[in-house]
Scaffold this active site. Structure first.
Site, PDB file in Angstrom:
ATOM      1  N   CYS A 168      -1.435  -3.011   2.143  1.00  0.00           N
ATOM      2  CA  CYS A 168      -2.332  -2.214   2.999  1.00  0.00           C
ATOM      3  C   CYS A 168      -2.149  -0.720   2.754  1.00  0.00           C
ATOM      4  CB  CYS A 168      -2.097  -2.538   4.472  1.00  0.00           C
ATOM      5  SG  CYS A 168      -2.691  -4.179   4.922  1.00  0.00           S
ATOM      6  N   HIS A 169      -0.879  -0.221   2.876  1.00  0.00           N
ATOM      7  CA  HIS A 169      -0.670   1.218   2.732  1.00  0.00           C
ATOM      8  C   HIS A 169       0.502   1.541   1.830  1.00  0.00           C
ATOM      9  CE1 HIS A 169      -2.748   0.504   6.625  1.00  0.00           C
ATOM     10  NE2 HIS A 169      -3.530   1.443   6.149  1.00  0.00           N
ATOM     11  N   GLY A 170       0.928   0.557   1.026  1.00  0.00           N
ATOM     12  CA  GLY A 170       1.881   0.844  -0.037  1.00  0.00           C
ATOM     13  C   GLY A 170       3.329   0.983   0.375  1.00  0.00           C
TER      14      GLY A 170
END
Lengths: 185, 415
Positions: A149-151
């Site tokens: 999703c956001h690393g």
């Protein structure tokens, strides 16, 4: 309303009517708050939901170097049978350099004899950023887990190493019922 | 009574708001300074009680909707889960189920009040007709709500009531199939009933707003049935009627609580604790108590179509009532003959309720038929004729005079 009355009567003593106004107002407010509670509490988990709060898992069939995902309280729990290299990699990290400092041993639960089993890693598969399920099997730059999703990147102990997540992947309450069975929750 | 507004914004924020959205002015004019006849008795408190009932049903209903599952395989179990597992679910479900009964109790008293004191007469015909619309919506909502728990009474109630429409010549069967979404009451029926049961209360809310708006144009009727002539005939709504309504609401909530906490299933039927079985009808099938009088009218007439027409006609006749009653005198306090006819009408309605609860055999059948006959005679013969031939008693000159002549000291405002 008592203010308005007080304004009219100036310096006089509070009247019986003031008392009745305040008592009636207090009863309405108090009763209203009490009546509100059931309508809020009904949204909390119901008895049948709470009854589903434990899950028992047979861990003997997980091959070395792979993981299974089980559902506990509707959330994924990762159970990984780690390789020697993964355990060594997790122990080689300088704990003080971590965002959420924890040794690999602190992320394990001892069996009934008090011995740790570092090859079995149990943790909730929920990214501490915004709740996505991280990819596993050595994903990401630290060979552990990587949240698409956001690393956020987690290492082989599930500790946060890079990205926006603030905390390590949480370890759920669990216990060894025997050599092969654990109970989560 | 809707005179010029007396609201004066006191603070800067109130002035700013008042010139943009005069919401505080609306509330002030309709609930604080609203001039209300000074002689209203406790029969006039049911408007406030009914508003509270609607709010209680909507709030508890929205909560139940969070837990209920509208599917034939799960509906019954989901209601049992609400009662057993959901936190305070027993309380909320019992408030909602008994709330329907309390709602109808209050609305029937409200209607009898209107019938006795002539609240349907000019200039209040539109208020009255809107009230009949609300009653019909309430009946539809209550019926569909009763189907949702999907017990035996739910299911067979749905079967019988939807079968009313098969009485319509030519298109009856097609309409019934349309209502069912199939060839019998089934999952599509349950789904659409749930959807409509959720929708209709908000429609009722809208019509209630119109009902109150229409009320606030001519103002309240009153026990003397006289129009307000001067400021001396009225008192401000607050504090006089906020307190009176509040006291009545407390008494009503005590009765409500007795049912919710001590007799939660007294008004229901044990058969509804048996899951719906489309292959077996319960031996004694009766509707909820608030539908019994209409059920009795239906069963009094030994013809399918005529029975259904009489039942719907018993409500339809209320729409025409403002033009059926030819008397210029509103309150039956001053109509000696009509007053007795009204008292017999109330007894007839109770007799219909009794007849509806028992098998239509022997004395019960004939009592139901006599009461049905009187119900229609009252509206279609007695009220039209009495208005022409009855000599009313002398009426006081004004509401203020009626209060004095009633032997009570005239109330003086405290300050």
């Amino acid at each position: 309303m008592s203010d308005a009355t007080a304004g009219q009567i100036g310096d006089q003593e509070p009247t019986r009517r003031d008392f009745i106004h305040i008592a009636a107002g207090a009863a309405v407010v108090g009763g209203g708050v009490l009546a509100l509670w059931p309508f809020i509490d009904q949204m909390n988990p119901a008895a049948d939901t709470l009854a589903l709060s434990t899950t028992e898992v047979d861990i003997s069939q997980i091959p070395v170097g792979s993981q299974i995902t089980v559902s506990w309280r509707g959330k994924p729990v990762f159970i990984r049978h780690r390789t020697e290299e993964e355990i060594a990699e997790a122990n080689a990290v300088d704990v003080s350099s971590l965002r959420d400092p924890q040794t690999d041993d602190e992320r394990l639960v001892p069996d009934p004899e008090g011995a740790l089993r570092p090859e079995i890693l149990v943790m909730e598969g929920v990214c501490t950023h915004f709740g996505c399920v991280p990819l596993g099997d050595g994903a990401g730059p630290f060979d552990g887990w990587f949240c698409p999703c956001h690393g956020s990147a987690y290492d082989t102990s599930g500790r946060i190493r890079q990205g926006p997540a603030p905390l390590n992947l949480p370890v759920p309450p669990y216990a060894y019922l025997s050599d092969n069975v654990i109970r989560i929750g | 009574m809707a005179g010029p507004s007396t609201y004066e914004p006191k603070s800067g924020i109130e002035r700013w708001m008042d010139s943009r959205l005069p919401l505080i002015r609306l509330g002030y004019d309709s609930m604080v300074d609203y001039p209300t006849p000074r002689n209203l008795n406790y029969w006039w408190t049911f408007g406030g009680i009914l508003t509270l009932c609607l709010v209680i049903q909507i709030v508890t209903g929205v909560v139940l909707g969070m837990h209920y599952v509208a599917h034939v395989d799960m509906a019954f179990d989901s209601v049992q889960r609400i009662r057993r597992d959901v936190n305070y679910g027993w309380l909320i479900q019992y408030i909602h189920a008994n709330g329907a009964s309390m709602f109808f109790l209050a609305v029937y008293l409200h209607i009898f009040r209107g019938l006795y004191y002539g609240s349907y007469k000019p200039p209040r015909e539109v208020i009255w007709i809107l009230g009949v619309v609300i009653l019909l919506l309430m009946m539809a909502t209550a019926f569909m709500g009763y189907v949702l728990p999907w017990g035996q009474m739910s299911f067979w109630g749905a079967v019988v009531i939807t079968n009313f429409f098969t009485a319509i010549p030519l298109v009856g069967d097609a309409i019934t199939t349309l209502l069912w979404g199939g060839f019998s009451v089934g999952n599509p029926t349950l789904n659409r009933f749930y959807s409509l049961h959720y929708l209709l209360p908000f429609v009722i809310f809208g019509v209630v707003a119109l009902h109150i708006w229409a009320l606030h144009v001519p103002g309240n009727n009153n026990p003397a049935g006289l129009s307000v002539k001067s400021r001396a005939d009225t008192v401000p709504f607050h504090p006089y009627y906020t307190v009176k309504d509040g006291f009545a609401i407390i008494l009503f909530l005590i009765l409500f609580s007795v049912f919710v906490f001590y007799l939660p299933d007294a008004l229901g039927h044990a058969d509804n604790y048996i899951p719906a079985d489309p292959l077996k009808t319960p031996e004694h099938i009766v509707p909820e108590w608030y539908f019994l009088p209409f059920y009795a009218i239906l069963r009094s007439i030994p013809n399918k179509l005529m029975g259904v027409l009489a039942m719907f006609g018993s409500i339809g006749v209320l729409v025409a009532l403002p033009w059926l009653d030819t008397s210029k005198v509103r309150s039956m306090r001053y109509r000696p003959t009509a007053r007795w006819c009204f008292i017999i009408f109330v007894i007839a309605c109770l007799a219909l309720g009794y007849a509806g609860a028992h098998n239509p055999e022997g004395i019960n059948l004939w009592m139901g038929r006599a009461a049905t006959l009187y119900y229609f005679v009252y509206f279609l013969l007695l009220l039209p004729i009495l208005g022409l031939v009855e000599k009313p008693k002398p009426r006081p000159a004004s509401i203020a005079d009626s209060v004095k002549s009633h032997g009570e000291p005239a109330a003086t405002p405290a300050e």
